[in-house]
Design a protein around this motif. Structure first.
Motif, mmCIF file in Angstrom:
data_model
loop_
_atom_site.group_PDB
_atom_site.id
_atom_site.type_symbol
_atom_site.label_atom_id
_atom_site.label_comp_id
_atom_site.label_asym_id
_atom_site.label_seq_id
_atom_site.Cartn_x
_atom_site.Cartn_y
_atom_site.Cartn_z
ATOM 1 N N VAL A 435 73.029 -6.022 18.480
ATOM 2 C CA VAL A 435 74.120 -5.104 18.149
ATOM 3 C C VAL A 435 73.581 -3.683 18.172
ATOM 4 C CG1 VAL A 435 75.789 -4.419 16.390
ATOM 5 C CG2 VAL A 435 75.298 -6.843 16.749
ATOM 6 N N ARG A 436 74.115 -2.875 19.084
ATOM 7 C CA ARG A 436 73.645 -1.498 19.249
ATOM 8 C C ARG A 436 74.486 -0.486 18.483
ATOM 9 N NH1 ARG A 436 68.603 -0.646 21.564
ATOM 10 N NH2 ARG A 436 68.244 -2.141 23.232
ATOM 11 N N ASP A 437 75.766 -0.806 18.272
ATOM 12 C CA ASP A 437 76.635 0.168 17.624
ATOM 13 C C ASP A 437 77.786 -0.576 16.953
ATOM 14 O OD1 ASP A 437 77.482 2.773 16.902
ATOM 15 O OD2 ASP A 437 78.995 2.716 18.486
ATOM 16 N N VAL A 438 78.285 0.000 15.858
ATOM 17 C CA VAL A 438 79.423 -0.558 15.130
ATOM 18 C C VAL A 438 80.433 0.550 14.917
ATOM 19 C CG1 VAL A 438 80.205 -1.687 13.022
ATOM 20 C CG2 VAL A 438 77.944 -2.245 13.945
ATOM 21 N N ALA A 439 81.668 0.325 15.351
ATOM 22 C CA ALA A 439 82.745 1.295 15.158
ATOM 23 C C ALA A 439 83.885 0.599 14.410
ATOM 24 C CB ALA A 439 83.229 1.837 16.495
ATOM 25 N N ILE A 440 84.122 1.024 13.169
ATOM 26 C CA ILE A 440 85.196 0.435 12.373
ATOM 27 C C ILE A 440 86.541 0.938 12.899
ATOM 28 C CG2 ILE A 440 86.182 0.200 10.060
ATOM 29 C CD1 ILE A 440 83.520 -1.205 10.387
#
Length: 484
Positions: A435-440
């Motif tokens: 997982v490189r990025d998390v955008a809620i």
């Protein structure tokens, strides 16, 4: 003497009677002989109670003076300090809310070699953080450090410090007072460890790493005996603290063995020197000698290197991560490996041509997987993002498959407030399943977003594929926070 002695002592002073003759009892007799002067025995002897009172007063003044000197030194350090970075201040605010504090304490960063601590003066409390230590810690370790210090504040331990000072000023002559003070401070550290483990259970490993790194930072600093931070740097209890954090984070009571050990620790020497020096214990290791000098290397990269050196297949329980700093010369590879595993708070076993590494206390039924070196980081974010595909159900891309899904921790303050709901996030999962990025994209509260993000960042996947080849994708995931 009457002014200096405490009220509980009655001091009787002998008063010479100058009306008596020189030979009578109680009068001073001065004899002059050969140009010298001598005082003959006058029958005067000091009252033992007065002597005791003077000694007691001198000791009390020394204890209070030492505390004042420390306070002045800290005030000088604070005068040259600066406010914490916005990122640190934000994390302090979030953690303060989660710990039930009405407001976050002012936080400052200092360049001096001081330990992290709460400093209270005339009702004002500040959180002091050394910049050099923060530079050594990753975000998760920093969160655990902040949570530990804020736990002291939520427990009102700074008020206990004032009571300790008053008790030591009165009973400085009694070794039981000093022994009890040490026991209280160590108990406070254990209670704060427990609070951090409850607040951030997913960061237990990071917390153990933080304690060891903080101990390294403080080693050789020559902390004063009365320093509140000595308990944080106390090597004699570090091993037990790490074991408790890693193996039983929900235990609220100290065992009888721990209580007995606490008293033995008072006269014990440093017990975890191997943990700090990274030199393995002297055992019957048979591996080929190696020389290794690394700093802050990825744990999985290091284990993959040991797999190549040893010829063993090293299997690791999913989700185990960390960094390694080691400097050894001509040490058997298996001895160096054992030292790394122990410093990470892990357990290992050798089975045939395999070495299996697990979390301490983990069930052996959890499948371990061959260790893999970390994928190289993308050259730039733009190049990486340009190769990310949008996953569409039913399209030509096969979806990623979750391998290790850490459930998010329900924030206690959200549960207490009755706030629940669904958090929807878009994950960027690279071609290696990382997982490189998390955008809620949807969330009922910021605290639930933070808890979900913290969990998502630790998930691992079998990568998505297109035409049989792994590809990076944007993938929508959802978690529900439900009140039972």
């Amino acid at each position: 003497l009457r002014l200096l002695a405490p009220p509980l002592f009655a001091v009787d002073l002998p008063i010479p009677d100058f009306g008596r003759s020189a030979g009578e009892s109680g009068a001073a007799v001065v004899a002059v002989s050969g140009g010298g002067v001598s005082l003959a025995d006058s029958g005067f002897s000091p009252d033992p109670r007065a002597v005791i009172a003077l000694v007691w007063a001198a000791g009390a003044l020394m204890v209070i003076g030492f505390a004042i000197a420390q306070s002045v030194q800290l005030r000088q350090i604070l005068a040259a300090s600066g406010p914490a970075s916005p990122e640190i201040a934000s994390r302090v605010a979030v953690l303060s809310r989660r710990l039930g504090l009405r407001r976050a304490p002012p936080t400052v960063q200092v360049l001096d070699l001081v330990p992290p601590m709460l400093w209270a003066f005339l009702g004002s409390v500040r959180l002091i953080l050394p910049s050099d230590l923060l530079a050594r810690l990753d975000p998760k370790q920093t969160d655990t450090l902040l949570a530990h210090e804020l736990a002291h504040l939520s427990r009102r331990d700074h008020w206990v410090r004032h009571l300790e000072l008053a008790a030591l000023a009165v009973f400085w002559w009694n070794p039981i007072a000093w022994w009890a003070t040490k026991r209280v401070r160590r108990a406070q550290e254990l209670c704060c460890d427990q609070r951090v483990a409850e607040l951030l259970p997913e960061n237990r490993r990071a917390y153990a790493d933080c304690l060891v790194e903080t101990a390294r930072f403080l080693s050789g600093r020559g902390l004063p005996l009365g320093s509140p931070a000595r308990a944080m740097a106390d090597m004699t209890q570090m091993k037990g603290r790490i074991r408790m954090i890693m193996s039983n984070p929900h235990s609220r009571r100290l065992s009888l063995t721990s209580k007995i050990a606490a008293s033995v620790i008072l006269v014990a020497a440093v017990t975890i020197t191997p943990m700090l020096t990274a030199q393995p214990e002297e055992r019957d290791y048979s591996g080929e000698p190696i020389t290794l000098s690394i700093k802050d290397a990825d744990l999985n990269d290091v284990l993959a290197t040991f797999a190549k050196i040893s010829g063993y297949e090293i299997l690791v329980e999913p989700g185990i991560t960390g960094t390694v700093t080691m400097n050894v010369e001509q040490v058997p590879w298996d001895g160096a490996l054992v030292s790394i595993v122990q410093n990470q708070g892990l357990e290992w076993e050798r089975s045939g041509n395999q070495i299996i590494i697990r979390r301490a206390g983990s069930e052996k039924t959890v499948p371990a997987k061959p260790v893999k070196a970390s994928p190289p980081a993308p050259p730039t974010a733009e190049v990486f993002n340009s190769n990310v595909h949008k996953y569409v159900e039913g399209g030509e891309i096969e979806p990623p498959e979750a391998l290790d899904k850490l459930p998010p921790k329900y924030p206690p303050e959200m549960r207490k407030a009755g706030i629940s709901g669904r958090v929807v996030a878009e994950l960027v999962i690279d071609q290696n399943g990382v997982v490189r990025d998390v955008a809620i994209q949807e969330s009922p509260a910021e605290e639930l977003s933070a808890a979900a993000t913290e969990a998502f960042e630790q998930w691992t996947f079998e990568p998505a594929t297109m035409d049989g080849k792994p590809v990076a994708v944007r993938y929508i995931v959802t978690v529900e926070f439900k009140l039972k």
